[in-house]
Design a protein around this motif. Structure first.
Motif, PDB file in Angstrom:
ATOM      1  N   ASP A 165      43.052  35.204  39.162  1.00  0.00           N
ATOM      2  CA  ASP A 165      44.223  34.359  38.891  1.00  0.00           C
ATOM      3  C   ASP A 165      44.287  33.151  39.809  1.00  0.00           C
ATOM      4  OD1 ASP A 165      45.271  35.828  36.823  1.00  0.00           O
ATOM      5  OD2 ASP A 165      46.597  37.029  38.086  1.00  0.00           O
ATOM      6  N   HIS A 166      44.033  33.384  41.098  1.00  0.00           N
ATOM      7  CA  HIS A 166      44.265  32.351  42.102  1.00  0.00           C
ATOM      8  C   HIS A 166      42.981  31.658  42.562  1.00  0.00           C
ATOM      9  CE1 HIS A 166      48.391  33.766  42.417  1.00  0.00           C
ATOM     10  NE2 HIS A 166      47.936  34.986  42.511  1.00  0.00           N
ATOM     11  N   TRP A 167      41.875  31.928  41.880  1.00  0.00           N
ATOM     12  CA  TRP A 167      40.628  31.304  42.300  1.00  0.00           C
ATOM     13  C   TRP A 167      40.558  29.862  41.810  1.00  0.00           C
ATOM     14  CZ3 TRP A 167      36.497  35.542  40.789  1.00  0.00           C
ATOM     15  CH2 TRP A 167      36.815  36.742  41.460  1.00  0.00           C
ATOM     16  N   PRO A 168      40.030  28.942  42.623  1.00  0.00           N
ATOM     17  CA  PRO A 168      39.900  27.551  42.178  1.00  0.00           C
ATOM     18  C   PRO A 168      39.023  27.388  40.947  1.00  0.00           C
ATOM     19  CG  PRO A 168      39.613  27.701  44.551  1.00  0.00           C
ATOM     20  CD  PRO A 168      39.634  29.113  44.032  1.00  0.00           C
ATOM     21  N   THR A 182      41.873  36.200  33.198  1.00  0.00           N
ATOM     22  CA  THR A 182      42.077  36.372  34.635  1.00  0.00           C
ATOM     23  C   THR A 182      42.764  37.689  34.983  1.00  0.00           C
ATOM     24  OG1 THR A 182      44.253  35.291  34.655  1.00  0.00           O
ATOM     25  CG2 THR A 182      42.313  33.869  34.891  1.00  0.00           C
ATOM     26  N   HIS A 183      42.631  38.044  36.253  1.00  0.00           N
ATOM     27  CA  HIS A 183      43.385  39.142  36.850  1.00  0.00           C
ATOM     28  C   HIS A 183      43.538  38.830  38.330  1.00  0.00           C
ATOM     29  CE1 HIS A 183      44.688  43.158  38.073  1.00  0.00           C
ATOM     30  NE2 HIS A 183      44.938  43.384  36.791  1.00  0.00           N
ATOM     31  N   SER A 184      44.577  39.367  38.952  1.00  0.00           N
ATOM     32  CA  SER A 184      44.826  39.064  40.356  1.00  0.00           C
ATOM     33  C   SER A 184      43.881  39.806  41.296  1.00  0.00           C
ATOM     34  CB  SER A 184      46.276  39.404  40.726  1.00  0.00           C
ATOM     35  OG  SER A 184      46.528  40.778  40.517  1.00  0.00           O
ATOM     36  N   ARG A 185      43.308  40.934  40.853  1.00  0.00           N
ATOM     37  CA  ARG A 185      42.445  41.730  41.719  1.00  0.00           C
ATOM     38  C   ARG A 185      40.987  41.597  41.317  1.00  0.00           C
ATOM     39  NH1 ARG A 185      44.431  45.715  45.049  1.00  0.00           N
ATOM     40  NH2 ARG A 185      42.271  45.684  45.794  1.00  0.00           N
TER      41      ARG A 185
END
Length: 316
Positions: A165-168, A182-185
Motif C-alpha cells: 500500500d505504502h510503497w513508492p 496492494t496490501h499493507s503487509r
C-alpha cells in the motif's frame, strides 16, 4: 528537504554525495579487495539503534548499517536491535514522530514526500538496483509473459502487479497505467500471489533472491525475460530531528566509499544476484517516476542510465 550534513555547505555536500554515488556504481561491477578500518571506539555508553525488522532480517541491509556504524568509532560503541514487525507505512510514521524509539533507522525507497518528513542519507544503498524489478510468479502464470517486449505489450496483456500500500512503486506503476493490487503487509502479498490475486510480485533485483529464500516456497519462481526499470534510489532514513544518527550514518557511508569497503559490500551482497538473474538477456521496460525530489531524481536517473549502460555492455 533535510539531508544529513556536517560542516559542508549545501552545494558542497550535494556535489560530494553525487560524486560518491557515481563511485558506488563503478564499484558495483568490480570486486575491490580492501579491509574494514577498525579504530578503537571512544569510551561512550553503548548506543542502541532500532532497525526496522525487514531491514534487520535482510543480510545486506543489516551489514550496511553495521558497516556505516563501524566506520565511525568516535561516536562510540553500538548495538543494533530488531524492531517490532511493523508495516512499512507504520514504520515510517513512527520514524517521523520521533521520540517513540519504535524505529530509529529504516532503509526504504525514496520519494519527495518521504524526504519532506524524514531525514535521508542520500546515497543509494544498493547502487540503484532497487529500481530494477523482476517478477516473482507462480509457474502456471509464466505463459502470460511470453512475447512481452514493451510497456504497451505489458498493458495490453493486462498483467496485474502486486505491491505494498505504502510503497513508492505503487503510484509509479499506476502512473504508467499498469494495474496494481496492494496490501499493507509484505508477507501477505506472497499469499495473494499464490491465490492469483495478481500475476507478478515485482521485487528489486537487490532483494528478490533473499525474499525467495525467506519465503521458502519451491513453487514460486522468477519470470526469466523481463525487467521493469525506473529511477528509484533506496536510502537510509532516520527521524526528522535525529541529526546525530544521520550524521553518523552519512559519515560512515562516505568513509566506506572512499576506502573501498562499500564496493566490497556491493559485490558481496549484490554481485551474485545480478549475475544469476541474467539481466543482460532480459527485455528492459523503462517506466517514468515523477515522484522524486529534484536531487533524488537526478541521482535516480544517473544510476538507472549507468546500470542500463553496464547491462548493454554485457550483451556485446
Amino acid at each position: 528537504m533535510r539531508y544529513a550534513q556536517r560542516r559542508l555547505t549545501c552545494d558542497q555536500a550535494g556535489t560530494k554525495l553525487f560524486a560518491a554515488t557515481r563511485l558506488s556504481l563503478t564499484l558495483l561491477c568490480a570486486l575491490v579487495s580492501s579491509c574494514f578500518a577498525h579504530a578503537n571506539p571512544a569510551h561512550n555508553p553503548v548506543q542502541e539503534y532500532v532497525l526496522w525488522y525487514r531491514n534487520y532480517d535482510s543480510p545486506a541491509i543489516y551489514a550496511l548499517v553495521t558497516l556505516a556504524l563501524e566506520k565511525t568509532p568516535e561516536y562510540g560503541e553500538f548495538r543494533i536491535i530488531r524492531s517490532q514487525e511493523l508495516s512499512q507505512g507504520r514504520a515510517l510514521r513512527e520514524l517521523g514522530r520521533g521520540g517513540t524509539r519504535m524505529v530509529d533507522i529504516a532503509n526504504v525507497a525514496t520519494s519527495a514526500e518521504r524526504e519532506q518528513f524524514l531525514t535521508p542519507v542520500p546515497v543509494p544503498v544498493d547502487g540503484g538496483l532497487l529500481g530494477f524489478r523482476v517478477c516473482v510468479v507462480m509457474p502456471e502464470s509464466l505463459s502470460l509473459f511470453e512475447g512481452i517486449h514493451s510497456l504497451d505489450d505489458l498493458r495490453e496483456r493486462g498483467v496485474r502487479i502486486g505491491q505494498g500500500d505504502h510503497w513508492p512503486d505503487t503510484p509509479i506503476l499506476r502512473n504508467n497505467e499498469i494495474p496494481v493490487i496492494t496490501h499493507s503487509r509484505y508477507e501477505i502479498l506472497f499469499g495473494m500471489l499464490r491465490k492469483h490475486r495478481f500475476d507478478c510480485f515485482a521485487r528489486g533485483v537487490s532483494e528478490v533472491i533473499n525474499d525467495l529464500q525467506m519465503e521458502n516456497d519451491p513453487e514460486m519462481t522468477i519470470e526469466p525475460n523481463l525487467v521493469l526499470a525506473y529511477p528509484m534510489p533506496s536510502y537510509l532514513f532516520v527521524g526528522p530531528e535525529d541529526q546525530v544518527t544521520a550524521h553518523r550514518l552519512q559519515l560512515g557511508m562516505e568513509r566506506a566509499i572512499r576506502d573501498g569497503s562499500f564496493g566490497v559490500f556491493l559485490e558481496q551482497y549484490y554481485g551474485a544476484a545480478v549475475a544469476n538473474l541474467n539481466l543482460d538477456k532480459r527485455t528492459i521496460i523503462v517506466l517514468d517516476n515523477p515522484f522524486l525530489s529534484e536531487e533524488s531524481g537526478s541521482i535516480g536517473r544517473d544510476t538507472l542510465n549507468n546500470l542500463r549502460w553496464r547491462i548493454e555492455l554485457l550483451r556485446d
